[in-house]
Design a protein around this motif. Structure first.
Motif, PDB file in Angstrom:
ATOM      1  N   ALA A 176      -4.618  13.620  -1.002  1.00 15.41           N
ATOM      2  CA  ALA A 176      -4.934  12.679  -2.000  1.00 15.41           C
ATOM      3  C   ALA A 176      -5.625  11.406  -1.370  1.00 15.41           C
ATOM      4  CB  ALA A 176      -3.618  12.040  -2.805  1.00 15.41           C
ATOM      5  N   GLY A 177      -5.106  11.113  -0.066  1.00  9.51           N
ATOM      6  CA  GLY A 177      -5.927  10.126   0.588  1.00  9.51           C
ATOM      7  C   GLY A 177      -7.316  10.397   0.810  1.00  9.51           C
ATOM      8  N   ARG A 178      -7.529  11.772   1.228  1.00  9.16           N
ATOM      9  CA  ARG A 178      -8.798  12.206   1.589  1.00  9.16           C
ATOM     10  C   ARG A 178      -9.722  12.061   0.397  1.00  9.16           C
ATOM     11  NH1 ARG A 178     -11.716  16.170   0.613  1.00  9.16           N
ATOM     12  NH2 ARG A 178     -10.106  17.327  -0.521  1.00  9.16           N
ATOM     13  N   ILE A 179      -9.190  12.607  -0.985  1.00  5.94           N
ATOM     14  CA  ILE A 179     -10.120  12.398  -1.949  1.00  5.94           C
ATOM     15  C   ILE A 179     -10.614  11.008  -2.331  1.00  5.94           C
ATOM     16  CG2 ILE A 179     -10.049  12.842  -4.338  1.00  5.94           C
ATOM     17  CD1 ILE A 179      -8.241  15.674  -3.795  1.00  5.94           C
ATOM     18  N   LEU A 180      -9.577  10.013  -2.277  1.00  4.06           N
ATOM     19  CA  LEU A 180      -9.867   8.648  -2.553  1.00  4.06           C
ATOM     20  C   LEU A 180     -10.869   8.126  -1.508  1.00  4.06           C
ATOM     21  CD1 LEU A 180      -6.319   7.281  -3.463  1.00  4.06           C
ATOM     22  CD2 LEU A 180      -8.447   7.406  -5.034  1.00  4.06           C
ATOM     23  N   ALA A 181     -10.807   8.601  -0.231  1.00  5.67           N
ATOM     24  CA  ALA A 181     -11.549   7.995   0.592  1.00  5.67           C
ATOM     25  C   ALA A 181     -12.893   8.853   0.403  1.00  5.67           C
ATOM     26  CB  ALA A 181     -11.181   8.441   2.002  1.00  5.67           C
ATOM     27  N   GLU A 182     -12.921   9.738   0.108  1.00  6.46           N
ATOM     28  CA  GLU A 182     -14.389  10.334  -0.093  1.00  6.46           C
ATOM     29  C   GLU A 182     -14.952   9.816  -1.420  1.00  6.46           C
ATOM     30  OE1 GLU A 182     -14.187  14.648  -0.488  1.00  6.46           O
ATOM     31  OE2 GLU A 182     -13.917  14.925   1.620  1.00  6.46           O
ATOM     32  N   LYS A 183     -14.285   9.681  -2.420  1.00  4.86           N
ATOM     33  CA  LYS A 183     -14.769   8.883  -3.573  1.00  4.86           C
ATOM     34  C   LYS A 183     -15.227   7.532  -3.338  1.00  4.86           C
ATOM     35  CE  LYS A 183     -12.200  11.456  -7.060  1.00  4.86           C
ATOM     36  NZ  LYS A 183     -11.044  11.238  -8.129  1.00  4.86           N
ATOM     37  N   ASN A 184     -14.709   6.803  -2.393  1.00  2.00           N
ATOM     38  CA  ASN A 184     -14.898   5.375  -2.094  1.00  2.00           C
ATOM     39  C   ASN A 184     -15.792   5.195  -0.923  1.00  2.00           C
ATOM     40  OD1 ASN A 184     -13.205   3.709  -4.192  1.00  2.00           O
ATOM     41  ND2 ASN A 184     -12.001   5.256  -3.485  1.00  2.00           N
ATOM     42  N   ASP A 185     -16.635   6.246  -0.259  1.00  2.00           N
ATOM     43  CA  ASP A 185     -17.276   6.305   0.902  1.00  2.00           C
ATOM     44  C   ASP A 185     -16.650   5.298   1.929  1.00  2.00           C
ATOM     45  OD1 ASP A 185     -19.277   6.902   2.417  1.00  2.00           O
ATOM     46  OD2 ASP A 185     -20.553   5.144   1.963  1.00  2.00           O
ATOM     47  N   ALA A 186     -15.128   5.750   2.186  1.00  2.00           N
ATOM     48  CA  ALA A 186     -14.385   4.962   2.980  1.00  2.00           C
ATOM     49  C   ALA A 186     -13.718   5.946   4.142  1.00  2.00           C
ATOM     50  CB  ALA A 186     -13.301   4.372   2.314  1.00  2.00           C
ATOM     51  N   GLU A 187     -13.308   5.483   5.164  1.00  2.00           N
ATOM     52  CA  GLU A 187     -12.564   6.230   6.085  1.00  2.00           C
ATOM     53  C   GLU A 187     -11.124   6.746   5.711  1.00  2.00           C
ATOM     54  OE1 GLU A 187     -12.923   4.206   9.790  1.00  2.00           O
ATOM     55  OE2 GLU A 187     -14.993   4.163   9.777  1.00  2.00           O
ATOM     56  N   LEU A 188     -10.659   7.829   6.229  1.00  2.00           N
ATOM     57  CA  LEU A 188      -9.270   8.040   6.146  1.00  2.00           C
ATOM     58  C   LEU A 188      -8.470   7.655   7.448  1.00  2.00           C
ATOM     59  CD1 LEU A 188      -7.034   9.528   4.327  1.00  2.00           C
ATOM     60  CD2 LEU A 188      -7.562  11.449   5.596  1.00  2.00           C
ATOM     61  N   GLN A 189      -7.526   6.950   6.843  1.00  2.00           N
ATOM     62  CA  GLN A 189      -6.274   6.447   8.154  1.00  2.00           C
ATOM     63  C   GLN A 189      -5.059   6.860   7.470  1.00  2.00           C
ATOM     64  OE1 GLN A 189      -6.718   2.344   9.310  1.00  2.00           O
ATOM     65  NE2 GLN A 189      -8.832   2.638   9.945  1.00  2.00           N
ATOM     66  N   VAL A 190      -4.204   7.223   8.400  1.00  2.00           N
ATOM     67  CA  VAL A 190      -2.649   7.655   8.223  1.00  2.00           C
ATOM     68  C   VAL A 190      -1.942   6.785   9.032  1.00  2.00           C
ATOM     69  CG1 VAL A 190      -1.405   9.679   8.065  1.00  2.00           C
ATOM     70  CG2 VAL A 190      -3.614  10.312   7.367  1.00  2.00           C
ATOM     71  N   ILE A 191      -0.867   6.588   8.537  1.00  2.00           N
ATOM     72  CA  ILE A 191       0.182   5.885   9.341  1.00  2.00           C
ATOM     73  C   ILE A 191       1.601   6.467   9.264  1.00  2.00           C
ATOM     74  CG2 ILE A 191       0.276   4.038   7.591  1.00  2.00           C
ATOM     75  CD1 ILE A 191       0.894   2.095   9.978  1.00  2.00           C
ATOM     76  N   THR A 192       2.397   6.572  10.373  1.00  2.00           N
ATOM     77  CA  THR A 192       3.835   6.960  10.423  1.00  2.00           C
ATOM     78  C   THR A 192       4.497   5.887  10.974  1.00  2.00           C
ATOM     79  OG1 THR A 192       5.569   8.487  10.207  1.00  2.00           O
ATOM     80  CG2 THR A 192       4.004   8.819  11.841  1.00  2.00           C
ATOM     81  N   VAL A 193       5.793   5.348  10.582  1.00  2.00           N
ATOM     82  CA  VAL A 193       6.586   4.826  11.509  1.00  2.00           C
ATOM     83  C   VAL A 193       7.993   5.452  11.492  1.00  2.00           C
ATOM     84  CG1 VAL A 193       7.688   2.567  11.663  1.00  2.00           C
ATOM     85  CG2 VAL A 193       5.633   2.695  10.538  1.00  2.00           C
ATOM     86  N   LEU A 194       8.224   5.800  12.865  1.00  2.00           N
ATOM     87  CA  LEU A 194       9.527   6.383  13.287  1.00  2.00           C
ATOM     88  C   LEU A 194      10.479   5.442  13.925  1.00  2.00           C
ATOM     89  CD1 LEU A 194       7.817   9.428  15.032  1.00  2.00           C
ATOM     90  CD2 LEU A 194       8.647   9.317  12.739  1.00  2.00           C
ATOM     91  N   PRO A 195      11.782   5.686  13.604  1.00  2.00           N
ATOM     92  CA  PRO A 195      12.980   4.834  14.095  1.00  2.00           C
ATOM     93  C   PRO A 195      12.903   4.466  15.494  1.00  2.00           C
ATOM     94  CG  PRO A 195      13.728   6.814  13.474  1.00  2.00           C
ATOM     95  CD  PRO A 195      12.168   6.813  12.878  1.00  2.00           C
TER      96      PRO A 195
END
Length: 140
Positions: free
Chosen positions: A23-42
């Motif tokens: 979903a993020g990749r699709i939004l990034a492509e539609k907005n000519d933006a970069e895709l960044q992914v974040i995760t926070v582990l304990p």
């Protein structure tokens, strides 16, 4: 591209996170933006036993989507993500749709970074948007 040139996807080390990345990749492509992914582990290291394998799979999904992934260790994921967002200024934050036993994570992010829209993806891949409140809007 404008100043906010990325879409940030918040994931956890589980299989269902792949649909959030998509979903993020699709939004990034539609907005000519970069895709960044974040995760926070304990910090205490308590994660599910297949976490390393799942993180590897998520990293591969992010690479295949031409994005970047950041992993943080913190016992306060909402504040960690909000701090990351303050630095990267994403055009939208993509998260999973909260379940019945939600810990108010999305509400807290929205309070901490109120000017960033949040897109929530449900189990059927429908996207619900939480938009910033504009000063000139009236509430009826």
């Amino acid at each position: 591209m404008n100043e906010r040139n990325n879409v940030l996807v918040c994931v956890t080390p589980q299989e269902s996170s792949k649909k959030l990345i998509e979903a993020g990749r699709i939004l990034a492509e539609k907005n000519d933006a970069e895709l960044q992914v974040i995760t926070v582990l304990p910090l205490n290291g308590e994660t599910q036993k297949d976490c390393p394998k799942m993180l590897d799979a998520l990293f591969q999904t992010v690479r295949d989507s031409k994005g970047e992934m950041a992993v943080y260790f913190s016992d306060d994921p909402a504040f960690t993500i909000a701090a990351h967002m303050a630095k990267t200024k994403p055009i939208v934050l993509v998260v999973g749709f909260p379940g019945e036993n939600s810990n108010n994570f999305i509400s807290l992010i929205h309070l901490l970074v109120p000017d960033t829209p949040i897109s929530m993806v449900d189990k059927d891949n429908r996207i619900y948007n939480m938009l910033p409140f504009e000063e000139n809007q009236s509430v009826h």
